[in-house]
Structures are given as structure tokens and as C-alpha cells.
Design an enzyme around this catalytic site. Sequence first.
Site, PDB file in Angstrom:
ATOM      1  N   SER A  15       0.851  -1.198   0.000  1.00  0.00           N
ATOM      2  CA  SER A  15       0.000   0.000   0.000  1.00  0.00           C
ATOM      3  C   SER A  15       0.879   1.238   0.000  1.00  0.00           C
ATOM      4  O   SER A  15       1.715   1.411   0.892  1.00  0.00           O
ATOM      5  CB  SER A  15      -0.883  -0.008   1.251  1.00  0.00           C
ATOM      6  OG  SER A  15      -1.400   1.288   1.455  1.00  0.00           O
ATOM      7  N   HIS A  24      -1.122  -1.156  -4.278  1.00  0.00           N
ATOM      8  CA  HIS A  24      -2.422  -0.925  -3.649  1.00  0.00           C
ATOM      9  C   HIS A  24      -2.562   0.568  -3.340  1.00  0.00           C
ATOM     10  O   HIS A  24      -1.740   1.141  -2.630  1.00  0.00           O
ATOM     11  CB  HIS A  24      -2.486  -1.756  -2.361  1.00  0.00           C
ATOM     12  CG  HIS A  24      -3.752  -1.669  -1.587  1.00  0.00           C
ATOM     13  ND1 HIS A  24      -4.849  -2.486  -1.842  1.00  0.00           N
ATOM     14  CD2 HIS A  24      -4.108  -0.884  -0.540  1.00  0.00           C
ATOM     15  CE1 HIS A  24      -5.814  -2.203  -0.983  1.00  0.00           C
ATOM     16  NE2 HIS A  24      -5.401  -1.234  -0.177  1.00  0.00           N
ATOM     17  N   ASP A  30      -4.913   3.478  -1.793  1.00  0.00           N
ATOM     18  CA  ASP A  30      -6.041   3.737  -0.893  1.00  0.00           C
ATOM     19  C   ASP A  30      -6.642   5.100  -1.178  1.00  0.00           C
ATOM     20  O   ASP A  30      -6.011   6.130  -0.942  1.00  0.00           O
ATOM     21  CB  ASP A  30      -5.554   3.679   0.557  1.00  0.00           C
ATOM     22  CG  ASP A  30      -5.165   2.271   0.971  1.00  0.00           C
ATOM     23  OD1 ASP A  30      -6.044   1.392   0.920  1.00  0.00           O
ATOM     24  OD2 ASP A  30      -3.993   2.060   1.329  1.00  0.00           O
ATOM     25  N   MET A  78      -9.382   7.680  -0.065  1.00  0.00           N
ATOM     26  CA  MET A  78     -10.221   7.992   1.099  1.00  0.00           C
ATOM     27  C   MET A  78     -10.825   9.375   0.924  1.00  0.00           C
ATOM     28  O   MET A  78     -10.134  10.302   0.490  1.00  0.00           O
ATOM     29  CB  MET A  78      -9.384   7.981   2.370  1.00  0.00           C
ATOM     30  CG  MET A  78      -8.609   6.696   2.592  1.00  0.00           C
ATOM     31  SD  MET A  78      -7.788   6.734   4.205  1.00  0.00           S
ATOM     32  CE  MET A  78      -6.793   5.245   4.104  1.00  0.00           C
ATOM     33  N   HIS A  96      -8.362   0.662  -3.785  1.00  0.00           N
ATOM     34  CA  HIS A  96      -9.218   0.376  -2.632  1.00  0.00           C
ATOM     35  C   HIS A  96      -9.960   1.658  -2.301  1.00  0.00           C
ATOM     36  O   HIS A  96      -9.379   2.592  -1.761  1.00  0.00           O
ATOM     37  CB  HIS A  96      -8.341  -0.097  -1.456  1.00  0.00           C
ATOM     38  CG  HIS A  96      -9.098  -0.330  -0.193  1.00  0.00           C
ATOM     39  ND1 HIS A  96      -8.472  -0.464   1.030  1.00  0.00           N
ATOM     40  CD2 HIS A  96     -10.430  -0.469   0.061  1.00  0.00           C
ATOM     41  CE1 HIS A  96      -9.389  -0.656   1.967  1.00  0.00           C
ATOM     42  NE2 HIS A  96     -10.583  -0.660   1.407  1.00  0.00           N
ATOM     43  N   MET A 120     -12.261   3.760  -0.276  1.00  0.00           N
ATOM     44  CA  MET A 120     -12.934   3.966   1.009  1.00  0.00           C
ATOM     45  C   MET A 120     -13.701   5.278   0.895  1.00  0.00           C
ATOM     46  O   MET A 120     -13.327   6.313   1.458  1.00  0.00           O
ATOM     47  CB  MET A 120     -11.891   4.010   2.131  1.00  0.00           C
ATOM     48  CG  MET A 120     -11.349   2.617   2.466  1.00  0.00           C
ATOM     49  SD  MET A 120      -9.759   2.657   3.300  1.00  0.00           S
ATOM     50  CE  MET A 120      -8.689   2.786   1.880  1.00  0.00           C
ATOM     51  N   MET A 174     -11.146  -6.590   5.572  1.00  0.00           N
ATOM     52  CA  MET A 174     -10.306  -5.624   6.286  1.00  0.00           C
ATOM     53  C   MET A 174      -9.888  -6.230   7.625  1.00  0.00           C
ATOM     54  O   MET A 174     -10.736  -6.693   8.399  1.00  0.00           O
ATOM     55  CB  MET A 174     -11.061  -4.313   6.523  1.00  0.00           C
ATOM     56  CG  MET A 174     -11.247  -3.443   5.288  1.00  0.00           C
ATOM     57  SD  MET A 174      -9.709  -2.990   4.437  1.00  0.00           S
ATOM     58  CE  MET A 174      -8.836  -2.078   5.727  1.00  0.00           C
ATOM     59  N   GLY A 192      -2.839   3.674   8.075  1.00  0.00           N
ATOM     60  CA  GLY A 192      -1.822   2.625   8.059  1.00  0.00           C
ATOM     61  C   GLY A 192      -1.229   2.447   9.445  1.00  0.00           C
ATOM     62  O   GLY A 192      -1.494   3.240  10.356  1.00  0.00           O
ATOM     63  N   ASP A 204      -6.106  -6.771   4.372  1.00  0.00           N
ATOM     64  CA  ASP A 204      -5.525  -5.427   4.363  1.00  0.00           C
ATOM     65  C   ASP A 204      -5.554  -4.858   5.775  1.00  0.00           C
ATOM     66  O   ASP A 204      -6.630  -4.667   6.342  1.00  0.00           O
ATOM     67  CB  ASP A 204      -6.350  -4.554   3.401  1.00  0.00           C
ATOM     68  CG  ASP A 204      -5.825  -3.130   3.282  1.00  0.00           C
ATOM     69  OD1 ASP A 204      -4.761  -2.823   3.845  1.00  0.00           O
ATOM     70  OD2 ASP A 204      -6.510  -2.325   2.615  1.00  0.00           O
TER      71      ASP A 204
END
Length: 220
Positions: A8, A31, A33, A35, A64, A66, A135, A142, A173
Amino acid sequence: MSALIAPSILSADFMNLESELRRIADADFAHVDVMDNHFVPNLTLGLPVFERLTKVSPVPVDAHLMIEDPDRWAPAYAEAGAASVTFHAEAARAPVRLARELRRLGSRAGVALRPATPVEPFLDLLAEVDMILVMTVEPGFGGQSFIEGTLPKIRRARRAIGESGLDVWVQVDGGISRDTIDRAADAGANVFVAGSAVYGADDASAEIATLRDLASVHLH
Ligand code: DX5
Ligand code: ZN
């Protein structure tokens, strides 16, 4: 089959993403993220940055998301070049329609579950997705500790996939490291996201190889 490692970039240096991506050229995926400060209490990056990342990444990009309202926003990540787009089950209004749209756009489709979200209500989705993301920390940050209580859910997801006869990946993850990856693999995961473990290592490439080896001996 060997374990797939997806570092990530949340733990990377955001000022130097291109060189940080080069550090993980031996990984299976990068990966990313995304958000939105609503679905989770943190804000990372959006589509313009994401699109550039897919262009410079030496490995396929695993998004990913979120975010709230993935039905509206997720397809653009597939169009931007993601190899895989994972949306949260808790946020999607029409997950079947969304997964079909992502696949139609040429991406793999994934559905993610927060630690407290049970897998059973979503088993009907198995035929529509390529991956379930369990998850193993509360999404948002992180460097958190792996939640051991998620192991039975990984097991139930893997068992249901086995019974279905479908080829669906199980991704984990959060808190994945040399100390936890064997248990996640033993429970049935085959795709491993690791942020702080890989980017915190002096030699990211060696860390990826170590994690892959540790997980591979436990793979189902
Ligand atoms: C957390 C993110 C993770 C995060 C994992 O919400 O989805 O991808 O980067 O970080 P580590 O591996 O440090 O737990
Ligand atoms: Zn993630």
C-alpha cells in the site's frame, strides 16, 4: 499458486510517488487507498492523481475505494486504468450493478468488508466479483495492529468460495507483516496488502519476497 503481494502506497512518501512505486517493482500490485474523509476519517487522493499513478506504476494498480457513493465514483477508477477496483459493501447501493459495470470497463471487481461487517449477507455477490477484501484493521489509517478476530471471517469467506467453485481471490488489508501473514494465509487469504511493513523496510524488494515466501507455504 503463489501468494500475491500488494504494497500500500499509503505508507510511501507522497512527495515522491514515482520513485516510491519503483521500490515495489517486484510486487504483484500497487495498492492505492482512496479515502474521501466521509466513509473514513482521512483524506488521501482522488482521480487526477490516481490516473497518473496508473501511468507510471511498474505493476498493475489495485484501487481500494474507502468512499461514499461508489456507485457513482468507482467506474471512473476502472476507466483511469485500475487493474482492480474494490468498493466497500457498506457504501454501495447496488453492488451487483456496480461490479458488472467495473468488469465491463475491463477491471477486476472487488468488494470490501469492514472488520465488523459479516460476510454472509454478501455471499450472493460471489459470482459477480473477482475478489473479497476482508479488512483486518478498521479502514482509514496505516500502521495499525492486525485484528485477530477477523480470522474466522477470512475462513468463512474462503470456505464459501470453495463451495461455490468460483475463482474469487481473498485479500487481507491492515497490520499484515512477517508476524501476521502466515495466519492470514492459513485462514484462506491469497492477496496480501502491506503498507508499513514494506515501505518501512530498508529493502522493500527483499521484504516483498519474504512476505510472499512466508504466505506461500500456508496457501490453500
Ligand atoms: C487502511 C488501508 C491500508 C493501509 C494498510 O485503511 O486500507 O491499505 O495502508 O497499512 P498497514 O499495512 O500499515 O496496516
Ligand atoms: Zn487498503
